[in-house]
Design a protein around this motif. Structure first.
Motif, short mmCIF file in Angstrom:
data_model
loop_
_atom_site.label_atom_id
_atom_site.label_comp_id
_atom_site.label_asym_id
_atom_site.label_seq_id
_atom_site.Cartn_x
_atom_site.Cartn_y
_atom_site.Cartn_z
N ASN A 73 0.85 -1.18 0.00
CA ASN A 73 0.00 0.00 0.00
C ASN A 73 0.88 1.23 0.00
O ASN A 73 1.93 1.26 0.64
CB ASN A 73 -0.90 0.01 1.24
N ARG A 111 0.45 5.55 0.26
CA ARG A 111 -0.37 6.76 0.38
C ARG A 111 0.32 7.82 -0.47
O ARG A 111 1.39 8.32 -0.12
CB ARG A 111 -0.45 7.20 1.84
N THR A 156 -9.25 7.37 -8.82
CA THR A 156 -10.23 6.43 -8.26
C THR A 156 -10.79 5.47 -9.30
O THR A 156 -11.47 4.51 -8.95
CB THR A 156 -11.39 7.19 -7.57
N ARG A 185 -7.81 2.59 -9.03
CA ARG A 185 -8.82 2.31 -8.01
C ARG A 185 -8.37 2.71 -6.60
O ARG A 185 -8.53 1.98 -5.63
CB ARG A 185 -9.26 0.85 -8.03
N GLY A 186 -7.78 3.91 -6.54
CA GLY A 186 -7.33 4.43 -5.25
C GLY A 186 -8.50 4.91 -4.41
O GLY A 186 -9.60 5.15 -4.92
N LYS A 187 -8.25 5.04 -3.12
CA LYS A 187 -9.27 5.55 -2.20
C LYS A 187 -8.75 6.84 -1.58
O LYS A 187 -7.71 6.83 -0.92
CB LYS A 187 -9.55 4.52 -1.11
N PRO A 188 -9.46 7.95 -1.79
CA PRO A 188 -9.02 9.21 -1.19
C PRO A 188 -8.97 9.11 0.34
O PRO A 188 -9.81 8.46 0.95
CB PRO A 188 -10.09 10.21 -1.61
N VAL A 191 -4.15 9.84 -1.60
CA VAL A 191 -4.90 8.70 -2.12
C VAL A 191 -4.19 7.41 -1.72
O VAL A 191 -2.98 7.28 -1.91
CB VAL A 191 -5.00 8.77 -3.68
N SER A 192 -4.94 6.47 -1.16
CA SER A 192 -4.40 5.17 -0.76
C SER A 192 -4.49 4.22 -1.96
O SER A 192 -5.58 4.04 -2.52
CB SER A 192 -5.20 4.63 0.42
#
Length: 117
Positions: A55, A57, A82, A87-90, A111-112
């Motif tokens: 992962n 960030r 995203t 397909r990142g997650k803010p 963004v993770s």
């Protein structure tokens, strides 16, 4: 094998006319431009060792001569980071900033991103 940096750069290409740069933009680059850097992430190493998924960030910032343009480009960044294949997650919402020395308006977002190595 993809890295967080390679998928980030691929997703951000073409979103700002001044380009995309790691850590900081070169001196005298024309705005608007985007900078990115890895600022940590989640460690998923278990007692069994490294499982192959990592992962990151990623902190992404856009710099522009106007607030409106910075916000508009950040919305494009949000959609690109995203969507597939990233397909990142803010992590939170974009943050507005202003750099007095350069007179540039910025917008910053973390963004993770999960990826296999």
């Amino acid at each position: 094998m993809a890295s967080a940096e390679s998928v980030t750069v691929a997703a951000l290409q073409g979103l700002a006319s001044g380009g995309v740069y790691p850590d900081q933009a070169p001196a005298n680059v024309a705005a608007p431009y985007i900078v990115y850097q890895s600022v940590g992430g989640v460690d998923e190493t278990s007692m069994d060792g490294f499982e192959g998924q990592q992962n990151s960030r990623m902190q992404i910032a856009v710099w522009s001569s106007t607030r409106i343009e910075a916000v508009e480009i950040m919305q494009k960044i949000l959609r690109a980071m995203t969507a597939a294949p990233v397909r990142g997650k803010p992590v939170g919402a974009p943050v507005s900033v202003y750099e007095d020395e350069t007179k540039l308006y910025g917008s910053r977002l973390d963004v993770s991103i999960w990826f296999n190595v």
